[in-house]
Design a protein around this motif. Structure first.
Motif, mmCIF file in Angstrom:
data_model
loop_
_atom_site.group_PDB
_atom_site.id
_atom_site.type_symbol
_atom_site.label_atom_id
_atom_site.label_comp_id
_atom_site.label_asym_id
_atom_site.label_seq_id
_atom_site.Cartn_x
_atom_site.Cartn_y
_atom_site.Cartn_z
ATOM 1 N N LYS A 69 1.007 -1.370 0.013
ATOM 2 C CA LYS A 69 0.023 0.045 -0.068
ATOM 3 C C LYS A 69 1.055 1.289 -0.010
ATOM 4 C CE LYS A 69 -4.016 2.013 2.428
ATOM 5 N NZ LYS A 69 -3.719 3.446 2.661
ATOM 6 N N ASP A 70 2.275 1.243 0.140
ATOM 7 C CA ASP A 70 2.997 2.289 0.373
ATOM 8 C C ASP A 70 2.933 3.323 -0.858
ATOM 9 O OD1 ASP A 70 4.524 1.698 2.636
ATOM 10 O OD2 ASP A 70 5.072 -0.102 1.571
ATOM 11 N N LYS A 71 3.242 4.429 -0.749
ATOM 12 C CA LYS A 71 3.174 5.518 -1.990
ATOM 13 C C LYS A 71 4.325 5.130 -3.000
ATOM 14 C CE LYS A 71 0.697 8.902 0.470
ATOM 15 N NZ LYS A 71 0.871 10.140 1.256
ATOM 16 N N GLN A 72 4.521 5.466 -4.047
ATOM 17 C CA GLN A 72 5.538 5.350 -5.043
ATOM 18 C C GLN A 72 6.989 6.048 -4.539
ATOM 19 O OE1 GLN A 72 4.816 7.070 -8.772
ATOM 20 N NE2 GLN A 72 6.960 6.775 -9.682
ATOM 21 N N ALA A 73 6.875 6.938 -3.689
ATOM 22 C CA ALA A 73 8.250 7.527 -3.154
ATOM 23 C C ALA A 73 8.774 6.596 -2.184
ATOM 24 C CB ALA A 73 7.928 8.954 -2.595
ATOM 25 N N ALA A 74 7.931 5.959 -1.310
ATOM 26 C CA ALA A 74 8.353 5.143 -0.292
ATOM 27 C C ALA A 74 8.804 3.669 -0.992
ATOM 28 C CB ALA A 74 7.187 4.759 0.540
ATOM 29 N N GLN A 75 8.203 3.412 -1.828
ATOM 30 C CA GLN A 75 8.553 2.147 -2.774
ATOM 31 C C GLN A 75 10.059 2.234 -3.287
ATOM 32 O OE1 GLN A 75 7.229 -0.377 -1.952
ATOM 33 N NE2 GLN A 75 5.151 -0.708 -2.936
ATOM 34 N N LYS A 76 10.170 3.554 -3.877
ATOM 35 C CA LYS A 76 11.451 4.098 -4.487
ATOM 36 C C LYS A 76 12.585 4.072 -3.511
ATOM 37 C CE LYS A 76 14.189 5.941 -7.804
ATOM 38 N NZ LYS A 76 15.051 4.958 -8.650
ATOM 39 N N LYS A 77 12.241 4.561 -2.352
ATOM 40 C CA LYS A 77 13.358 4.666 -1.420
ATOM 41 C C LYS A 77 13.535 3.452 -0.680
ATOM 42 C CE LYS A 77 13.641 6.983 3.452
ATOM 43 N NZ LYS A 77 13.307 7.840 4.234
ATOM 44 N N PHE A 78 12.672 2.507 -0.674
ATOM 45 C CA PHE A 78 12.939 1.251 -0.181
ATOM 46 C C PHE A 78 13.749 0.211 -1.260
ATOM 47 C CE2 PHE A 78 10.488 -3.143 0.490
ATOM 48 C CZ PHE A 78 11.311 -3.607 1.408
ATOM 49 N N ALA A 79 13.401 0.225 -2.389
ATOM 50 C CA ALA A 79 14.159 -0.390 -3.419
ATOM 51 C C ALA A 79 15.767 0.230 -3.587
ATOM 52 C CB ALA A 79 13.566 0.073 -4.909
ATOM 53 N N ASP A 80 15.803 1.358 -3.456
ATOM 54 C CA ASP A 80 17.121 2.077 -3.383
ATOM 55 C C ASP A 80 17.961 1.812 -2.150
ATOM 56 O OD1 ASP A 80 16.374 3.389 -5.677
ATOM 57 O OD2 ASP A 80 16.133 5.356 -4.938
ATOM 58 N N ALA A 81 17.401 1.634 -1.160
ATOM 59 C CA ALA A 81 18.035 1.525 0.138
ATOM 60 C C ALA A 81 18.444 -0.091 0.280
ATOM 61 C CB ALA A 81 17.231 1.609 1.377
ATOM 62 N N HIS A 82 17.763 -1.043 -0.450
ATOM 63 C CA HIS A 82 18.047 -2.166 -0.366
ATOM 64 C C HIS A 82 18.643 -2.890 -1.529
ATOM 65 C CE1 HIS A 82 16.919 -1.991 3.794
ATOM 66 N NE2 HIS A 82 15.815 -1.517 3.383
ATOM 67 N N GLY A 83 18.826 -2.335 -2.718
ATOM 68 C CA GLY A 83 19.305 -2.737 -3.844
ATOM 69 C C GLY A 83 18.326 -3.414 -4.674
ATOM 70 N N LEU A 84 17.158 -3.306 -4.523
ATOM 71 C CA LEU A 84 15.869 -4.285 -5.030
ATOM 72 C C LEU A 84 15.796 -3.559 -6.592
ATOM 73 C CD1 LEU A 84 13.499 -3.926 -2.208
ATOM 74 C CD2 LEU A 84 15.499 -5.536 -2.607
ATOM 75 N N ASP A 85 16.412 -4.580 -7.543
ATOM 76 C CA ASP A 85 16.130 -4.499 -8.626
ATOM 77 C C ASP A 85 14.864 -4.920 -9.289
ATOM 78 O OD1 ASP A 85 16.896 -6.699 -9.154
ATOM 79 O OD2 ASP A 85 18.788 -6.209 -10.206
ATOM 80 N N PHE A 86 13.771 -5.254 -8.737
ATOM 81 C CA PHE A 86 12.668 -5.567 -9.404
ATOM 82 C C PHE A 86 11.630 -4.452 -9.193
ATOM 83 C CE2 PHE A 86 13.468 -8.055 -5.568
ATOM 84 C CZ PHE A 86 12.478 -7.682 -4.890
ATOM 85 N N PRO A 87 10.402 -4.613 -9.831
ATOM 86 C CA PRO A 87 9.199 -3.692 -9.455
ATOM 87 C C PRO A 87 8.456 -3.822 -8.152
ATOM 88 C CG PRO A 87 9.179 -4.703 -11.815
ATOM 89 C CD PRO A 87 10.198 -5.642 -10.818
ATOM 90 N N LEU A 88 8.190 -2.701 -7.610
ATOM 91 C CA LEU A 88 7.494 -2.633 -6.336
ATOM 92 C C LEU A 88 6.236 -1.893 -6.804
ATOM 93 C CD1 LEU A 88 10.337 -1.990 -3.872
ATOM 94 C CD2 LEU A 88 9.352 -4.309 -4.428
ATOM 95 N N ILE A 89 4.905 -2.437 -6.565
ATOM 96 C CA ILE A 89 3.846 -1.936 -7.190
ATOM 97 C C ILE A 89 3.102 -1.036 -5.780
ATOM 98 C CG2 ILE A 89 1.511 -2.011 -7.926
ATOM 99 C CD1 ILE A 89 2.317 -4.377 -9.382
ATOM 100 N N ALA A 90 3.080 0.391 -5.982
ATOM 101 C CA ALA A 90 2.472 1.151 -5.174
ATOM 102 C C ALA A 90 0.875 1.142 -5.349
ATOM 103 C CB ALA A 90 2.903 2.866 -5.408
#
Length: 154
Positions: A69-90
């Motif tokens: 349910k996270d917003k797009q910005a939170a998903q981006k921050k999460f992906a960047d912080a942990h090196g996640l290189d797959f889609p995280l849908i907001a």
């Protein structure tokens, strides 16, 4: 949704603003997993497990997509912080989670709340659910290994 059901066509918008559709994965298998909240301990452990074993999942024919349910910005921050290189849908409106059946009542710390039920769907090349890992089955730190064990018939 249950095993045998087809996932929705439109899955949502990911952390980079890309619209993600199930048709994007036709001909490939999909690990579609829902998690309650980005940057929490359990969700981070689960995402990092999937990232660490991403090449093994890909070798087995699977792409990985997360949803919360996270917003797009939170998903981006999460992906960047942990090196996640797959889609995280907001999925801020919970449209996808409700369609999948992973949005509902849960008990946390003795309180009943409505929210995301940690669930993983293994989807075949035609967009049909073949396996569902329920919240009680998922061990966040080793979830990718659980998926690989299932895929490999262990």
């Amino acid at each position: 949704m249950t095993v045998g059901d087809r996932i929705p066509d439109v899955l949502g918008t990911d952390q980079n603003g890309n619209e993600i559709k199930s048709g994007d994965y036709r001909g490939r298998k999909l690990v579609l997993y829902s998690y309650p909240r980005a940057n929490t301990s359990g969700c981070t452990a689960e995402a990092c497990s999937l990232q660490a074993h991403k090449s093994e999942l890909e070798a087995a024919g699977y792409a990985v997509v997360g949803v919360s349910k996270d917003k797009q910005a939170a998903q981006k921050k999460f992906a960047d912080a942990h090196g996640l290189d797959f889609p995280l849908i907001a999925d801020t409106e919970t449209t996808l989670q409700q369609a999948l059946g992973c949005w509902g009542e849960k008990v946390a710390c003795g309180r009943r709340t409505i929210g995301t039920l940690r669930t993983t769907y293994l989807v075949n090349e035609d967009g049909v659910i073949e396996k569902i890992f329920t919240p009680k089955e998922i061990k966040t730190k080793i979830h990718a290994e659980q998926i690989l064990d299932y895929i490999n018939g262990k």
